[in-house]
Structures are given as C-alpha cells and as structure tokens.
Design a protein around this motif. Structure first.
Motif, mmCIF file in Angstrom:
data_model
loop_
_atom_site.group_PDB
_atom_site.id
_atom_site.type_symbol
_atom_site.label_atom_id
_atom_site.label_comp_id
_atom_site.label_asym_id
_atom_site.label_seq_id
_atom_site.Cartn_x
_atom_site.Cartn_y
_atom_site.Cartn_z
ATOM 1 N N TYR A 143 -19.045 -74.281 9.965
ATOM 2 C CA TYR A 143 -18.496 -75.340 9.118
ATOM 3 C C TYR A 143 -17.602 -74.699 8.075
ATOM 4 O O TYR A 143 -17.913 -73.605 7.578
ATOM 5 C CB TYR A 143 -19.631 -76.105 8.413
ATOM 6 C CG TYR A 143 -19.137 -77.065 7.348
ATOM 7 C CD1 TYR A 143 -18.659 -78.322 7.693
ATOM 8 C CD2 TYR A 143 -19.127 -76.697 6.001
ATOM 9 C CE1 TYR A 143 -18.189 -79.196 6.723
ATOM 10 C CE2 TYR A 143 -18.659 -77.572 5.026
ATOM 11 C CZ TYR A 143 -18.191 -78.810 5.390
ATOM 12 O OH TYR A 143 -17.724 -79.675 4.430
ATOM 13 N N ASP A 144 -16.491 -75.331 7.776
ATOM 14 C CA ASP A 144 -15.637 -74.802 6.715
ATOM 15 C C ASP A 144 -14.854 -75.929 6.072
ATOM 16 O O ASP A 144 -14.643 -76.986 6.689
ATOM 17 C CB ASP A 144 -14.672 -73.749 7.267
ATOM 18 C CG ASP A 144 -14.063 -72.910 6.150
ATOM 19 O OD1 ASP A 144 -14.711 -72.736 5.099
ATOM 20 O OD2 ASP A 144 -12.930 -72.419 6.322
ATOM 21 N N VAL A 145 -14.426 -75.686 4.852
ATOM 22 C CA VAL A 145 -13.598 -76.648 4.131
ATOM 23 C C VAL A 145 -12.665 -75.881 3.210
ATOM 24 O O VAL A 145 -13.026 -74.826 2.692
ATOM 25 C CB VAL A 145 -14.493 -77.639 3.339
ATOM 26 C CG1 VAL A 145 -15.360 -76.933 2.334
ATOM 27 C CG2 VAL A 145 -13.666 -78.711 2.658
ATOM 28 N N HIS A 146 -11.445 -76.361 3.093
ATOM 29 C CA HIS A 146 -10.489 -75.801 2.140
ATOM 30 C C HIS A 146 -9.782 -76.938 1.421
ATOM 31 O O HIS A 146 -9.603 -78.023 1.986
ATOM 32 C CB HIS A 146 -9.457 -74.912 2.844
ATOM 33 C CG HIS A 146 -10.004 -73.558 3.211
ATOM 34 N ND1 HIS A 146 -9.883 -72.451 2.398
ATOM 35 C CD2 HIS A 146 -10.692 -73.145 4.295
ATOM 36 C CE1 HIS A 146 -10.469 -71.415 2.967
ATOM 37 N NE2 HIS A 146 -10.981 -71.804 4.127
ATOM 38 N N ALA A 147 -9.377 -76.641 0.188
ATOM 39 C CA ALA A 147 -8.686 -77.644 -0.624
ATOM 40 C C ALA A 147 -7.228 -77.761 -0.205
ATOM 41 O O ALA A 147 -6.581 -76.769 0.150
ATOM 42 C CB ALA A 147 -8.771 -77.255 -2.099
ATOM 43 N N LEU A 172 -10.106 -72.535 12.395
ATOM 44 C CA LEU A 172 -10.391 -71.205 12.955
ATOM 45 C C LEU A 172 -11.562 -70.543 12.237
ATOM 46 O O LEU A 172 -12.323 -69.789 12.863
ATOM 47 C CB LEU A 172 -9.147 -70.307 12.896
ATOM 48 C CG LEU A 172 -7.974 -70.706 13.800
ATOM 49 C CD1 LEU A 172 -6.963 -69.563 13.884
ATOM 50 C CD2 LEU A 172 -8.426 -71.118 15.192
ATOM 51 N N HIS A 173 -11.744 -70.829 10.958
ATOM 52 C CA HIS A 173 -12.888 -70.254 10.246
ATOM 53 C C HIS A 173 -14.201 -70.830 10.779
ATOM 54 O O HIS A 173 -15.180 -70.098 10.962
ATOM 55 C CB HIS A 173 -12.770 -70.512 8.742
ATOM 56 C CG HIS A 173 -11.601 -69.816 8.112
ATOM 57 N ND1 HIS A 173 -11.311 -69.890 6.768
ATOM 58 C CD2 HIS A 173 -10.630 -69.027 8.653
ATOM 59 C CE1 HIS A 173 -10.219 -69.169 6.505
ATOM 60 N NE2 HIS A 173 -9.784 -68.650 7.637
ATOM 61 N N ALA A 174 -14.224 -72.135 11.029
ATOM 62 C CA ALA A 174 -15.440 -72.755 11.573
ATOM 63 C C ALA A 174 -15.747 -72.196 12.967
ATOM 64 O O ALA A 174 -16.912 -71.919 13.292
ATOM 65 C CB ALA A 174 -15.276 -74.272 11.624
HETATM 66 MG MG MG Z 1 -12.610 -70.664 5.150
#
Ligand code: MG
Length: 162
Positions: free
Chosen positions: A8-12, A42-44
């Motif tokens: 799981y990932d999130v960015h602003a 891609l991070h997730a």
């Molecule tokens: Mg990330």
C-alpha cells in the motif's frame, strides 16, 4: 508453494511535480510529492513482491534520506524486488493492483502501465492486473490531495528443506 504479499502506498498531489504512475508519465495539473519520482503504484507493487518473499519494505531498502534515490525512477525499486524474489528461487506468478485517484482519468494509461510493470518484473503483461477507481469525492483522495495504490503479488517459492 505460493506466497502472497500486500503493498500500500500514498503520496500527496502538489503543483510543480510530474505525475508518474505505473512508470508512465500522465499529463495533469499536479504531480506526486516524494523523494523519488513518487510513483505510488510502483511503490505498492514493490512492497507486495518484497512482502511475498519476506523481505524488508521499500522504505528500508531505499530510504528517503539517501541522495541516490532523489527523483529516481521507481522502476529500479520494482526491478530490485523482482531480483530479490528470483535470488530466493522465486517465480512471480501475478500482480494485481488498484489505483485510487479522483483525477486524472487513469484508464487510458493502464495498458502502458501494465507493459512497464511487466517489463520491470520480467513477467508477461497478461500476469499484471491494474484497476483504477475514484474515492467518490470522499476523504483526501476525493479532495485530490493525494493518490493511493494497493497491490498484491503471488510468488511461487521453493519449499524450505525439512
Ligand atoms: Mg512511496
């Protein structure tokens, strides 16, 4: 034996940054804030693969305090996760992921994303699932303050010797 991993990932979302998702640059008024190219999808996926093979997470492998990863293309993180899976005798069976973004429209870019991800992982495009949904205008995603991604990976690993 099949092992699964979750990521799981999130960015602003901020002005003045490129929007890169699934290794594809998408024209938009805002881009994702982060140390690397901030490609949340891609991070997730990286974390899903690392999790399936019992590795530490992306933040430990590629700390955001390391200047080497400033504005780095996140493809290198996916490639490293796949390399670590292979080094344990693993074979990535499939990936599935969901992007959660209010805007822009993701669907027109999904095929290109699948091709990027398949290439980075060294698996056929048909083994990569990418879906997109909005957050129905609720919460930080709904207010277009950020974009989130979740992913799952299945990796065939050799059985441990008894
Ligand atoms: Mg990330």
């Amino acid at each position: 034996m099949v092992h699964v991993g979750i990521g799981y990932d999130v960015h602003a979302l901020v002005a003045g940054r490129r929007l890169v998702l699934g290794g594809v640059e998408i024209p938009h008024t805002h881009g994702l804030e982060g140390h690397s190219d901030a490609d949340a999808l891609l991070h997730a996926i990286t974390d899903a693969v690392l999790g399936a093979v019992g590795e530490v997470d992306i933040g430990h492998l590629f700390p955001n305090t390391d200047e080497r990863w400033r504005n780095a293309p996140s493809r290198i993180f996916v490639e490293e996760a796949a390399r670590r899976a292979r080094s344990r005798g693993g074979r990535i069976i499939n990936i599935d992921a969901t992007l959660i973004a209010e805007r822009p429209k993701i669907y027109p870019h999904i095929q290109a994303m699948k091709e990027q991800i398949a290439g980075a992982l060294g698996i056929p495009v048909a083994k990569v699932g990418i879906k997109a949904t909005t957050n129905e205008q609720m919460g930080f995603v709904g207010r277009q303050e950020g974009i989130a991604a979740m992913a799952i990976a299945a990796v065939d690993l050799p059985e441990d010797p008894a």
